[in-house]
Design an enzyme around this catalytic site. Structure first.
Site, PDB file in Angstrom:
ATOM      1  N   LYS A   1      74.404  -8.236  10.420  1.00 26.51           N
ATOM      2  CA  LYS A   1      73.574  -7.470   9.465  1.00 26.51           C
ATOM      3  C   LYS A   1      73.986  -5.829  10.075  1.00 26.51           C
ATOM      4  O   LYS A   1      74.446  -5.609  10.972  1.00 26.51           O
ATOM      5  CB  LYS A   1      72.017  -7.624   9.629  1.00 26.51           C
ATOM      6  CG  LYS A   1      71.585  -7.649  11.113  1.00 26.51           C
ATOM      7  CD  LYS A   1      70.040  -8.173  11.334  1.00 26.51           C
ATOM      8  CE  LYS A   1      69.808  -7.978  12.902  1.00 26.51           C
ATOM      9  NZ  LYS A   1      68.394  -8.818  12.955  1.00 26.51           N
TER      10      LYS A   1
ATOM     11  N   TYR B   1      70.508  25.790  22.083  1.00 22.22           N
ATOM     12  CA  TYR B   1      69.463  26.170  21.632  1.00 22.22           C
ATOM     13  C   TYR B   1      68.243  26.344  22.661  1.00 22.22           C
ATOM     14  O   TYR B   1      68.302  25.447  23.455  1.00 22.22           O
ATOM     15  CB  TYR B   1      68.936  25.247  20.537  1.00 22.22           C
ATOM     16  CG  TYR B   1      69.668  25.274  19.286  1.00 22.22           C
ATOM     17  CD1 TYR B   1      69.500  26.592  18.418  1.00 22.22           C
ATOM     18  CD2 TYR B   1      70.421  24.397  18.699  1.00 22.22           C
ATOM     19  CE1 TYR B   1      70.231  26.550  17.141  1.00 22.22           C
ATOM     20  CE2 TYR B   1      71.146  24.311  17.443  1.00 22.22           C
ATOM     21  CZ  TYR B   1      70.905  25.791  16.759  1.00 22.22           C
ATOM     22  OH  TYR B   1      71.799  25.659  15.445  1.00 22.22           O
TER      23      TYR B   1
HETATM   24  C1  LIG Z   1      68.554  -9.670  14.032  1.00 28.88           C
HETATM   25  C2  LIG Z   1      68.375 -10.997  14.210  1.00 28.88           C
HETATM   26  C3  LIG Z   1      69.088 -11.838  14.993  1.00 28.88           C
HETATM   27  C4  LIG Z   1      70.197 -11.410  16.013  1.00 28.88           C
HETATM   28  O1  LIG Z   1      69.400 -10.962  17.132  1.00 28.88           O
HETATM   29  P1  LIG Z   1      70.184 -10.400  18.613  1.00 28.88           P
HETATM   30  O2  LIG Z   1      68.970 -10.317  19.255  1.00 28.88           O
HETATM   31  O3  LIG Z   1      70.938  -9.377  18.211  1.00 28.88           O
HETATM   32  O4  LIG Z   1      70.903 -11.591  19.071  1.00 28.88           O
HETATM   33  C5  LIG Z   1      68.827 -13.048  14.852  1.00 28.88           C
HETATM   34  N1  LIG Z   1      67.953 -13.651  14.098  1.00 28.88           N
HETATM   35  C6  LIG Z   1      67.156 -12.859  13.284  1.00 28.88           C
HETATM   36  C7  LIG Z   1      65.990 -13.459  12.373  1.00 28.88           C
HETATM   37  C8  LIG Z   1      67.311 -11.433  13.382  1.00 28.88           C
HETATM   38  O5  LIG Z   1      66.578 -10.775  12.633  1.00 28.88           O
END
Ligand SMILES: *Cc1c(COP(=O)(O)O)cnc(C)c1O
Length: 347
Positions: free
Chosen positions: A35, A244
């Site tokens: 994602k 800054y």
């Molecule tokens: C983002 C996510 C993962 C992956 O989690 P990590 O901690 O990055 O391994 C797995 N399951 C769900 C539902 C998530 O939202």
């Protein structure tokens, strides 16, 4: 070239995925969470490298991300969408064969009415109160849902990065109760859950951050390297300031390199006071405030003017920088901006 260069080591990514796969029970399938543009590293090369290494099941947050993964990997992988079946997603889910992880009775009705016979999974809430059906809701629709043959039933752990947290066993028990005897493949664990041990593995795991080189997978190889080009070098005398607000004032003669990156690239201002850039193994502290596009770095102690300095690399991994900014490795990676050049090595 004056943009920051993000180098993604696809061999390290694949090695991390394989190590998490090896840490999982032998009859568990290791999926891959890609994602948010593969945690900011670039979804196409990451997805291709993982598919080539044998990953067959990918997870994304929203249908649009699933569409991009389907475009790049073709028909032979499974793509699960955490947000489920949202209004407006039907064409994408149907045409591109995405598998929505249904979160509510409303989503279930939408799905079976719009795409009868199309695959789906179910997300259950075991205590995180974020996504998924609650126990009562699930009990009410369970038999109907099972008649429609879901491909996968999943839940998500809220505290898996803290192995001794009582929430882990509580959620495990709740997940077992809600799924006992269903005969449907089950998934509970992301990176943290994999490391909690075999009773958390079930049929499918969903690692994300561990593949990308972050905690809680402490053995992960670093995947992201960020090099910032030096635009200009200048000498300051005692009493002169940098950046800054004059927040840093030289006490002695100081040599400052100005590098081409800043908070617009996701290098958060708050990390400045605690963070160094690296010339090889030599730490060079940030001086003054981080600007939108520029950062001042103290290179007084270097014997040669560097062409570039490294913010992320083996010398300083994402979780160190995250700590300096009061955040987590996930946020460091997903903040990395669109302006930097992304390069890919290996796989
Ligand atoms: C983002 C996510 C993962 C992956 O989690 P990590 O901690 O990055 O391994 C797995 N399951 C769900 C539902 C998530 O939202």
């Amino acid at each position: 070239m004056s943009t920051a260069r993000l180098t993604v080591d696809l061999d390290a990514l694949v090695a991390n995925w394989r190590a998490l796969d090896a840490a999982s029970s032998s009859n568990t399938e290791t999926g891959a969470v890609i994602k948010a543009n593969a945690y900011g590293l670039g979804v196409q090369p990451v997805a291709r490298a993982l598919a080539k290494a044998g990953a067959r099941r990918f997870f994304v947050a929203v249908a649009e991300e699933g569409a991009a993964v389907r475009d790049c990997l073709g028909p032979n992988v499974e793509i699960n969408v955490f947000s489920g079946h949202m209004r407006g997603d039907t064409d994408m889910i149907g045409d591109l064969n995405l598998i929505p992880m249904i979160n509510s009775v409303d989503q279930m009705l939408r799905h079976v009415e719009a795409l009868p016979g199309h695959g789906f999974g179910i997300q259950l809430d075991t205590g995180m109160n974020r996504l998924g059906m609650e126990p009562d809701e699930w009990m009410a629709v369970r038999d109907t849902a099972l008649d429609l043959s879901p491909n996968l039933i999943m839940s998500h752990l809220a505290c898996a990065d803290e192995p001794d947290h009582a929430m882990n066993t509580r959620q495990l028990r709740q997940f077992r109760e809600m799924t006992a005897g269903l005969g449907v493949p089950l998934s509970l664990s992301a990176t943290g859950g994999i490391l909690l041990g075999p009773e958390y593995h079930f049929d499918v795991t969903r690692p994300g951050i561990g593949m990308y080189g972050g905690l809680p997978f402490a053995e992960a190889l670093p995947v992201a390297r960020l090099d910032l080009p030096v635009i200009q070098v200048r000498e300051l005398q005692a009493g002169e300031s940098v950046g800054y607000g004059n927040s840093w004032v030289a006490r002695d003669r100081t040599v400052i390199a100005t590098v081409a990156a800043g908070y617009a690239d996701g290098i958060h201002r708050i990390m400045g006071p605690k963070t160094s850039l690296y010339a090889g193994d030599i730490a060079c502290p940030i001086r003054g405030r981080i600007s939108m596009d520029l950062i001042g770095v103290d290179i007084t102690h270097l014997t040669e003017e560097p062409q570039g300095l490294t913010l992320l690399g083996p010398q300083q991994v994402i979780d160190v920088v995250a700590d300096n900014a009061g955040t987590i490795g996930y946020e460091v990676l997903t903040s990395l901006g669109g302006r930097m050049t992304r390069r890919y090595r290996g796989a």
